[in-house]
Scaffold this motif. Structure first.
Motif: not given
Length: 271
Positions: A167-171, A174-175
């Motif tokens: 999640r943190n790496e996927d723009p 990321r929300w």
């Protein structure tokens, strides 16, 4: 420990098999929806579990082809100052279904047994009171005719970490990552203890918890939908097939020139 927390889950279901069975089950969900509407039944489905365990994606597949006027997703924000002064269950009662409706709770009143308790957002007395009152509250719902189903999604610590990192790496996703998600990693044991205490107090014969192993999200989605369908005694509702009317002849009215209107640019033509 609840199944799935230790990892080593089943091999991922092939996409072709998954999509074929998902389509079949979603068609059955439409039949269930029509039965709920005709019988004026009320269905509440509670989705709880570890962060990044697949609750949201399962709810999305459940609701994907349903009528949003019949099946609503309930995902409440942080309570307001006024709501904090209410009886705890009060804000959730307002979102229960009326006759002929389905409510899908993306987290629910069980916030008090999980994040509120672990993060210190409620007192120990409020937590103990919740565990005492919750079975009574749910018994009242069931006695009033509400069909209540509760699913707990379990995932291993390593798989949770992998999903949160992704999640943190996927723009685009990321929300979905919040400070609470990060806290769930560092407070794994506390959440485990809170879950076990919650299950002990609220897993009752008339309102049982159904545990979902979600190392493979595809399997978890199919398992939940198939199980939900199996627990409701619905039947096919005959629906009329409408005969489309013939188009009337055009009147020959002269339309204004296209230059009078502003059209959305054809972005696709630039690809």
């Amino acid at each position: 420990m609840v199944g799935g927390d230790q990892g080593d889950g089943p091999q991922r279901l092939p996409r072709a098999i998954y999509e074929k069975e998902l389509f079949r089950l979603q068609a059955e969900l439409v039949e269930l929806q029509e039965w709920i509407r005709q019988e004026r039944a009320r269905l509440v489905v509670v989705f709880e579990g570890r962060d990044a365990a697949g609750k949201g994606s399962t709810i999305k597949r459940v609701a994907e082809h349903l009528n949003p006027r019949v099946a609503r997703i309930v995902a409440l924000p942080t309570p307001t100052e006024r709501e904090r002064g209410e009886w705890y269950f009060q804000r959730y009662v307002a979102h229960l279904p009326a006759a002929g409706e389905i409510a899908l709770f993306d987290r629910s009143w069980y916030n008090r047994a999980g994040v509120e308790h672990v993060m210190g957002f409620c007192t120990d007395e409020e937590h103990r009171r919740f565990l005492r009152q919750c079975p009574v509250f749910e018994q009242l719902l069931i006695e009033d005719g509400i069909l209540l189903r509760k699913y707990w999604f379990s995932v291993s610590r390593t798989e949770q970490q992998r999903r949160l990192r992704k999640r943190n790496e996927d723009p685009m996703r990321r929300w979905k990552l919040s400070r609470m998600d990060l806290e769930s990693m560092t407070r794994w044991e506390q959440y485990s203890e809170a879950r076990d205490e919650m299950l002990e107090a609220t897993d009752t014969p008339r309102s049982p918890w159904y545990l979902v192993e979600s190392e493979d999200k595809r399997r978890a989605r199919l398992n939940v939908i198939a199980h939900l369908l199996s627990t409701v005694p619905y039947s096919e509702v005959p629906r009329p097939r409408f005969e489309l009317p013939a188009l009337p002849p055009l009147s020959g009215r002269r339309r204004p020139s296209r230059e009078h209107y502003t059209y959305v640019p054809d972005h696709a033509a630039t690809l």
